[in-house]
Design a protein around this motif. Structure first.
Motif, PDB file in Angstrom:
ATOM      1  N   VAL A   1      50.138 -21.647 -69.235  1.00  0.00           N
ATOM      2  CA  VAL A   1      49.918 -22.561 -68.757  1.00  0.00           C
ATOM      3  C   VAL A   1      49.928 -23.521 -69.575  1.00  0.00           C
ATOM      4  CG1 VAL A   1      48.428 -23.701 -66.564  1.00  0.00           C
ATOM      5  CG2 VAL A   1      49.399 -21.065 -66.598  1.00  0.00           C
ATOM      6  N   LEU A   2      48.650 -23.620 -70.068  1.00  0.00           N
ATOM      7  CA  LEU A   2      48.555 -24.374 -71.335  1.00  0.00           C
ATOM      8  C   LEU A   2      49.439 -25.155 -71.909  1.00  0.00           C
ATOM      9  CD1 LEU A   2      46.457 -26.638 -72.233  1.00  0.00           C
ATOM     10  CD2 LEU A   2      45.671 -24.651 -73.847  1.00  0.00           C
ATOM     11  N   GLY A   3      50.279 -23.850 -72.799  1.00  0.00           N
ATOM     12  CA  GLY A   3      51.855 -24.567 -73.530  1.00  0.00           C
ATOM     13  C   GLY A   3      52.330 -25.287 -72.688  1.00  0.00           C
ATOM     14  N   GLY A   4      52.742 -24.380 -71.016  1.00  0.00           N
ATOM     15  CA  GLY A   4      53.979 -25.328 -70.081  1.00  0.00           C
ATOM     16  C   GLY A   4      53.373 -26.564 -70.057  1.00  0.00           C
ATOM     17  N   CYS A   5      52.267 -27.120 -70.195  1.00  0.00           N
ATOM     18  CA  CYS A   5      51.624 -27.907 -68.999  1.00  0.00           C
ATOM     19  C   CYS A   5      51.977 -29.563 -70.855  1.00  0.00           C
ATOM     20  CB  CYS A   5      49.909 -28.444 -69.264  1.00  0.00           C
ATOM     21  SG  CYS A   5      50.280 -28.134 -67.900  1.00  0.00           S
ATOM     22  N   PHE A   6      52.003 -28.658 -72.063  1.00  0.00           N
ATOM     23  CA  PHE A   6      52.142 -29.654 -73.158  1.00  0.00           C
ATOM     24  C   PHE A   6      53.708 -30.096 -73.562  1.00  0.00           C
ATOM     25  CE2 PHE A   6      47.502 -29.765 -73.492  1.00  0.00           C
ATOM     26  CZ  PHE A   6      47.561 -30.719 -74.793  1.00  0.00           C
ATOM     27  N   MET A   7      54.621 -28.851 -72.890  1.00  0.00           N
ATOM     28  CA  MET A   7      55.593 -29.304 -73.306  1.00  0.00           C
ATOM     29  C   MET A   7      56.678 -29.886 -71.755  1.00  0.00           C
ATOM     30  SD  MET A   7      56.535 -25.044 -73.507  1.00  0.00           S
ATOM     31  CE  MET A   7      57.944 -25.241 -72.696  1.00  0.00           C
ATOM     32  N   SER A   8      55.687 -29.765 -70.832  1.00  0.00           N
ATOM     33  CA  SER A   8      56.457 -30.951 -69.911  1.00  0.00           C
ATOM     34  C   SER A   8      55.787 -32.068 -69.830  1.00  0.00           C
ATOM     35  CB  SER A   8      55.268 -30.098 -67.983  1.00  0.00           C
ATOM     36  OG  SER A   8      56.217 -30.741 -67.142  1.00  0.00           O
ATOM     37  N   GLY A   9      54.686 -32.422 -70.458  1.00  0.00           N
ATOM     38  CA  GLY A   9      54.287 -32.996 -71.219  1.00  0.00           C
ATOM     39  C   GLY A   9      55.240 -34.290 -72.106  1.00  0.00           C
ATOM     40  N   MET A  10      55.132 -33.846 -72.728  1.00  0.00           N
ATOM     41  CA  MET A  10      56.428 -34.336 -73.992  1.00  0.00           C
ATOM     42  C   MET A  10      57.516 -34.385 -73.575  1.00  0.00           C
ATOM     43  SD  MET A  10      53.952 -34.298 -76.709  1.00  0.00           S
ATOM     44  CE  MET A  10      55.906 -34.594 -77.852  1.00  0.00           C
ATOM     45  N   ALA A  11      58.156 -33.742 -72.792  1.00  0.00           N
ATOM     46  CA  ALA A  11      59.774 -34.071 -72.470  1.00  0.00           C
ATOM     47  C   ALA A  11      59.698 -35.164 -71.465  1.00  0.00           C
ATOM     48  CB  ALA A  11      59.783 -32.552 -71.653  1.00  0.00           C
ATOM     49  N   GLY A  12      58.173 -35.259 -70.544  1.00  0.00           N
ATOM     50  CA  GLY A  12      58.096 -36.512 -69.554  1.00  0.00           C
ATOM     51  C   GLY A  12      57.486 -37.367 -70.429  1.00  0.00           C
ATOM     52  N   GLY A  13      57.245 -37.287 -71.667  1.00  0.00           N
ATOM     53  CA  GLY A  13      56.924 -39.019 -72.583  1.00  0.00           C
ATOM     54  C   GLY A  13      57.509 -38.928 -73.237  1.00  0.00           C
ATOM     55  N   VAL A  14      58.472 -38.455 -74.426  1.00  0.00           N
ATOM     56  CA  VAL A  14      59.639 -38.443 -74.821  1.00  0.00           C
ATOM     57  C   VAL A  14      61.355 -39.607 -73.672  1.00  0.00           C
ATOM     58  CG1 VAL A  14      61.637 -36.938 -76.734  1.00  0.00           C
ATOM     59  CG2 VAL A  14      59.264 -36.809 -76.810  1.00  0.00           C
ATOM     60  N   PHE A  15      61.194 -38.250 -73.074  1.00  0.00           N
ATOM     61  CA  PHE A  15      62.580 -38.640 -72.035  1.00  0.00           C
ATOM     62  C   PHE A  15      62.749 -39.377 -70.899  1.00  0.00           C
ATOM     63  CE2 PHE A  15      63.162 -34.473 -74.496  1.00  0.00           C
ATOM     64  CZ  PHE A  15      64.769 -34.872 -75.458  1.00  0.00           C
ATOM     65  N   LEU A  16      61.554 -39.336 -70.790  1.00  0.00           N
ATOM     66  CA  LEU A  16      61.329 -39.682 -69.267  1.00  0.00           C
ATOM     67  C   LEU A  16      59.897 -40.977 -69.027  1.00  0.00           C
ATOM     68  CD1 LEU A  16      61.277 -36.712 -67.151  1.00  0.00           C
ATOM     69  CD2 LEU A  16      62.646 -38.085 -67.562  1.00  0.00           C
TER      70      LEU A  16
END
Length: 194
Positions: A117-132
């Motif tokens: 879950v922690l990994g998923g949250c960081f991956m989602s956060g990075m995708a949000g910050g970089v792409f969105l």
């Protein structure tokens, strides 16, 4: 499911935010002092911080995004990253606690699910910050990335909420306390993610 800008009214939004804050502080504290009579101790920071992270900050981030618009999108990102940092603090708390009592790390389903879950949250956060990101996102209008970010985040947080409840069941079997923690999570599930 795309939510039209402003579809979450201000009163409902404020009630949900207040619910996240009150629940995460109260239930996080309650989980931290389990089993009954244990009192607050170093371990207590783990359930407290994780509840504040995954329910309080991430729940608030989810409904803030539903409000739509530039400012709410930026607030969504800030709240989500606050959730990530609170979760890191909760991981640090349990890691130090296990070191202090000489227990092995990442041996249970709860702990492994927590890492996922922690990994998923960081991956989602990075995708949000970089792409969105609304100011400098590399592909902020890409509907496929937005869809993937939204659904990955929802799935990860639903797993996190079930994992939080699972962690509590390792501390207490008291049905009243389990209901006090679990039923509000179920009640917040649909307005948060659907």
């Amino acid at each position: 499911m795309t939510v039209a800008r402003g579809s979450l009214g201000k009163v409902k939004y404020m009630i949900l935010l207040l619910s996240y804050v009150v629940f995460s502080l109260g239930a996080g504290y309650m989980a931290g002092v389990q089993p009954s009579g244990a009192g607050w101790r170093d371990f207590s920071w783990h359930p407290f911080l994780m509840t504040c992270s995954f329910v309080g900050a991430f729940g608030a981030a989810a409904v803030t995004k539903k409000r739509g618009g530039y400012t709410n999108t930026k607030a969504h990102g800030i709240l989500a990253w606050l959730g990530n940092f609170l979760a890191l603090a909760g991981l640090y708390a349990i890691y130090n606690h296990k070191n202090s009592i000489g227990k092995a790390h990442f041996q249970t389903t709860h702990s492994i699910a927590g890492l996922v879950v922690l990994g998923g949250c960081f991956m989602s956060g990075m995708a949000g910050g970089v792409f969105l990101h609304p100011d400098f996102g590399m592909d902020k209008t890409n509907k496929t990335i937005r869809f993937a970010h939204m659904w990955m985040s929802r799935i990860v947080l639903i797993i996190a909420w079930f994992n939080a409840f699972n962690g509590l069941t390792q501390l207490t079997q008291d049905p009243t306390k389990l209901a006090a923690y679990g039923l509000p999570l179920l009640a917040l599930l649909f307005p948060s993610f659907m």
